[in-house]
Motif scaffolding. Structure first.
Motif, PDB file in Angstrom:
ATOM      1  N   ASN A 215      -6.234  40.544  47.491  1.00  0.00           N
ATOM      2  CA  ASN A 215      -6.581  41.810  46.849  1.00  0.00           C
ATOM      3  C   ASN A 215      -5.844  41.873  45.523  1.00  0.00           C
ATOM      4  N   LEU A 216      -6.593  41.819  44.450  1.00  0.00           N
ATOM      5  CA  LEU A 216      -5.985  41.867  43.126  1.00  0.00           C
ATOM      6  C   LEU A 216      -6.583  43.028  42.343  1.00  0.00           C
ATOM      7  N   VAL A 217      -5.747  43.680  41.558  1.00  0.00           N
ATOM      8  CA  VAL A 217      -6.236  44.730  40.667  1.00  0.00           C
ATOM      9  C   VAL A 217      -5.936  44.306  39.235  1.00  0.00           C
ATOM     10  N   PHE A 218      -6.767  44.770  38.322  1.00  0.00           N
ATOM     11  CA  PHE A 218      -6.608  44.386  36.919  1.00  0.00           C
ATOM     12  C   PHE A 218      -7.381  45.355  36.036  1.00  0.00           C
ATOM     13  N   ARG A 219      -7.104  45.264  34.752  1.00  0.00           N
ATOM     14  CA  ARG A 219      -7.821  46.086  33.768  1.00  0.00           C
ATOM     15  C   ARG A 219      -8.470  45.153  32.753  1.00  0.00           C
ATOM     16  N   THR A 220      -9.674  45.543  32.325  1.00  0.00           N
ATOM     17  CA  THR A 220     -10.369  44.769  31.310  1.00  0.00           C
ATOM     18  C   THR A 220     -11.413  45.635  30.617  1.00  0.00           C
ATOM     19  N   GLY A 221     -11.726  45.282  29.413  1.00  0.00           N
ATOM     20  CA  GLY A 221     -12.811  45.916  28.684  1.00  0.00           C
ATOM     21  C   GLY A 221     -14.067  45.064  28.722  1.00  0.00           C
ATOM     22  N   ASP A 222     -14.009  43.938  29.452  1.00  0.00           N
ATOM     23  CA  ASP A 222     -15.140  43.016  29.540  1.00  0.00           C
ATOM     24  C   ASP A 222     -16.301  43.637  30.307  1.00  0.00           C
ATOM     25  N   ASP A 223     -17.473  43.092  30.093  1.00  0.00           N
ATOM     26  CA  ASP A 223     -18.678  43.540  30.789  1.00  0.00           C
ATOM     27  C   ASP A 223     -18.520  43.274  32.292  1.00  0.00           C
ATOM     28  N   PRO A 224     -18.617  44.322  33.114  1.00  0.00           N
ATOM     29  CA  PRO A 224     -18.413  44.125  34.556  1.00  0.00           C
ATOM     30  C   PRO A 224     -19.494  43.281  35.232  1.00  0.00           C
TER      31      PRO A 224
ATOM     32  N   LEU B 247      -7.603  34.601  32.396  1.00  0.00           N
ATOM     33  CA  LEU B 247      -8.905  35.082  31.923  1.00  0.00           C
ATOM     34  C   LEU B 247      -8.757  36.213  30.909  1.00  0.00           C
ATOM     35  N   GLY B 248      -7.519  36.621  30.656  1.00  0.00           N
ATOM     36  CA  GLY B 248      -7.260  37.649  29.657  1.00  0.00           C
ATOM     37  C   GLY B 248      -7.230  39.070  30.194  1.00  0.00           C
ATOM     38  N   PHE B 249      -7.178  39.239  31.507  1.00  0.00           N
ATOM     39  CA  PHE B 249      -7.137  40.577  32.088  1.00  0.00           C
ATOM     40  C   PHE B 249      -5.728  41.152  31.976  1.00  0.00           C
ATOM     41  N   ASP B 250      -5.634  42.470  31.891  1.00  0.00           N
ATOM     42  CA  ASP B 250      -4.364  43.172  31.756  1.00  0.00           C
ATOM     43  C   ASP B 250      -3.932  43.775  33.084  1.00  0.00           C
ATOM     44  N   LYS B 251      -2.641  44.021  33.185  1.00  0.00           N
ATOM     45  CA  LYS B 251      -2.044  44.707  34.341  1.00  0.00           C
ATOM     46  C   LYS B 251      -2.519  44.129  35.672  1.00  0.00           C
ATOM     47  N   VAL B 252      -2.506  42.809  35.760  1.00  0.00           N
ATOM     48  CA  VAL B 252      -2.913  42.128  36.998  1.00  0.00           C
ATOM     49  C   VAL B 252      -1.812  42.312  38.037  1.00  0.00           C
ATOM     50  N   ALA B 253      -2.193  42.754  39.219  1.00  0.00           N
ATOM     51  CA  ALA B 253      -1.227  42.966  40.297  1.00  0.00           C
ATOM     52  C   ALA B 253      -1.883  42.612  41.635  1.00  0.00           C
ATOM     53  N   SER B 254      -1.046  42.238  42.595  1.00  0.00           N
ATOM     54  CA  SER B 254      -1.507  41.908  43.948  1.00  0.00           C
ATOM     55  C   SER B 254      -1.275  43.101  44.862  1.00  0.00           C
ATOM     56  N   VAL B 255      -2.118  43.200  45.874  1.00  0.00           N
ATOM     57  CA  VAL B 255      -1.933  44.191  46.926  1.00  0.00           C
ATOM     58  C   VAL B 255      -1.951  43.419  48.242  1.00  0.00           C
ATOM     59  N   LEU B 256      -0.834  43.404  48.933  1.00  0.00           N
ATOM     60  CA  LEU B 256      -0.661  42.629  50.152  1.00  0.00           C
ATOM     61  C   LEU B 256      -0.815  41.135  49.840  1.00  0.00           C
TER      62      LEU B 256
ATOM     63  N   GLU C 233       1.059  34.747  43.351  1.00  0.00           N
ATOM     64  CA  GLU C 233       1.422  34.421  41.978  1.00  0.00           C
ATOM     65  C   GLU C 233       0.382  33.506  41.329  1.00  0.00           C
ATOM     66  N   LYS C 234      -0.200  32.594  42.109  1.00  0.00           N
ATOM     67  CA  LYS C 234      -1.234  31.709  41.554  1.00  0.00           C
ATOM     68  C   LYS C 234      -2.535  32.474  41.323  1.00  0.00           C
ATOM     69  N   LEU C 235      -2.889  33.345  42.255  1.00  0.00           N
ATOM     70  CA  LEU C 235      -4.105  34.156  42.085  1.00  0.00           C
ATOM     71  C   LEU C 235      -3.978  35.044  40.854  1.00  0.00           C
ATOM     72  N   ARG C 236      -2.827  35.684  40.707  1.00  0.00           N
ATOM     73  CA  ARG C 236      -2.602  36.534  39.515  1.00  0.00           C
ATOM     74  C   ARG C 236      -2.678  35.696  38.243  1.00  0.00           C
ATOM     75  N   GLY C 237      -2.134  34.489  38.288  1.00  0.00           N
ATOM     76  CA  GLY C 237      -2.144  33.616  37.116  1.00  0.00           C
ATOM     77  C   GLY C 237      -3.556  33.298  36.639  1.00  0.00           C
ATOM     78  N   VAL C 238      -4.476  33.111  37.571  1.00  0.00           N
ATOM     79  CA  VAL C 238      -5.865  32.839  37.195  1.00  0.00           C
ATOM     80  C   VAL C 238      -6.449  34.041  36.462  1.00  0.00           C
ATOM     81  N   LEU C 239      -6.240  35.240  36.984  1.00  0.00           N
ATOM     82  CA  LEU C 239      -6.788  36.433  36.341  1.00  0.00           C
ATOM     83  C   LEU C 239      -6.117  36.711  34.997  1.00  0.00           C
ATOM     84  N   GLU C 240      -4.827  36.469  34.919  1.00  0.00           N
ATOM     85  CA  GLU C 240      -4.132  36.624  33.637  1.00  0.00           C
ATOM     86  C   GLU C 240      -4.667  35.619  32.625  1.00  0.00           C
TER      87      GLU C 240
END
Length: 179
Positions: free
Chosen positions: A43-52, A30-39, A21-28
């Motif tokens: 391992n976090l997944v997210f969506r963004t339009g930012d420059d990779p 930063l303005g990333f969308d659909k942040v989710a944890s895996v295990l 929950e804390k790791l996801r909070g950091v990514l959220e």
């Protein structure tokens, strides 16, 4: 918007600052969308339009500043991970006792000469290096009862800008990115 996986190094879920929950909070934050944890191992997944190009540094700086997490962050896009799975570099080998399939992701490209680094280790079979995914692929034999020093040896040989996942975890990360 692109889908990405953040593969975090050195995450210990027993540390309160390293819980999902804390790791996801950091990514959220930063303005990333659909942040989710895996295990529960970073391992976090997210969506963004930012420059990779700057995602790894931005995420790592935020993790260090907000949670005191000094480890590394390695980013891979959904396309790169999906193509790695589709190539099936383990050629259908099962992930089981005797064939523990591992993928070590490199922040930077690995040198070709490094493929021989485990030639003297009878418990580690090098499958190869996937240049597109910047991933070192190995099969660990854990059926003998001997504990391979695989992780320590990886770090000693390649440095700290790497992180290792099982093939099953990579499959789970991609599945989460597609849901």
């Amino acid at each position: 918007m692109e889908s990405y996986a953040a593969l975090l190094r050195g995450i210990m879920p027993t540390n309160p600052n390293m819980r999902n929950e804390k790791l996801r909070g950091v990514l959220e934050g930063l303005g990333f969308d659909k942040v989710a944890s895996v295990l529960t191992s970073g391992n976090l997944v997210f969506r963004t339009g930012d420059d990779p190009a700057d995602l790894e540094d931005r995420i790592q700086e935020a993790l260090a500043a907000e949670l005191g997490i000094p480890g590394g962050t390695i980013i891979r896009s959904h396309r790169v991970l999906r193509e790695l799975l589709d190539r099936d570099p383990f050629d259908g080998l099962p992930h089981e006792r005797g064939s523990y399939l591992t993928v070590t992701f490199f922040k930077h490209e690995m040198r070709e000469a490094d493929l021989s680094s485990f030639d003297d280790d009878p418990l580690t079979r090098v499958i190869g290096y996937d240049r597109d995914a910047r991933a070192f692929l190995t099969v660990i034999d854990n059926s003998t009862g001997a504990t391979p020093d695989f992780m320590a040896r990886l770090e000693k040989t390649y440095g700290k800008d790497i992180t290792t996942r099982t093939w099953l975890t990579v499959q789970r990360v991609v599945k989460k990115m597609e849901s």
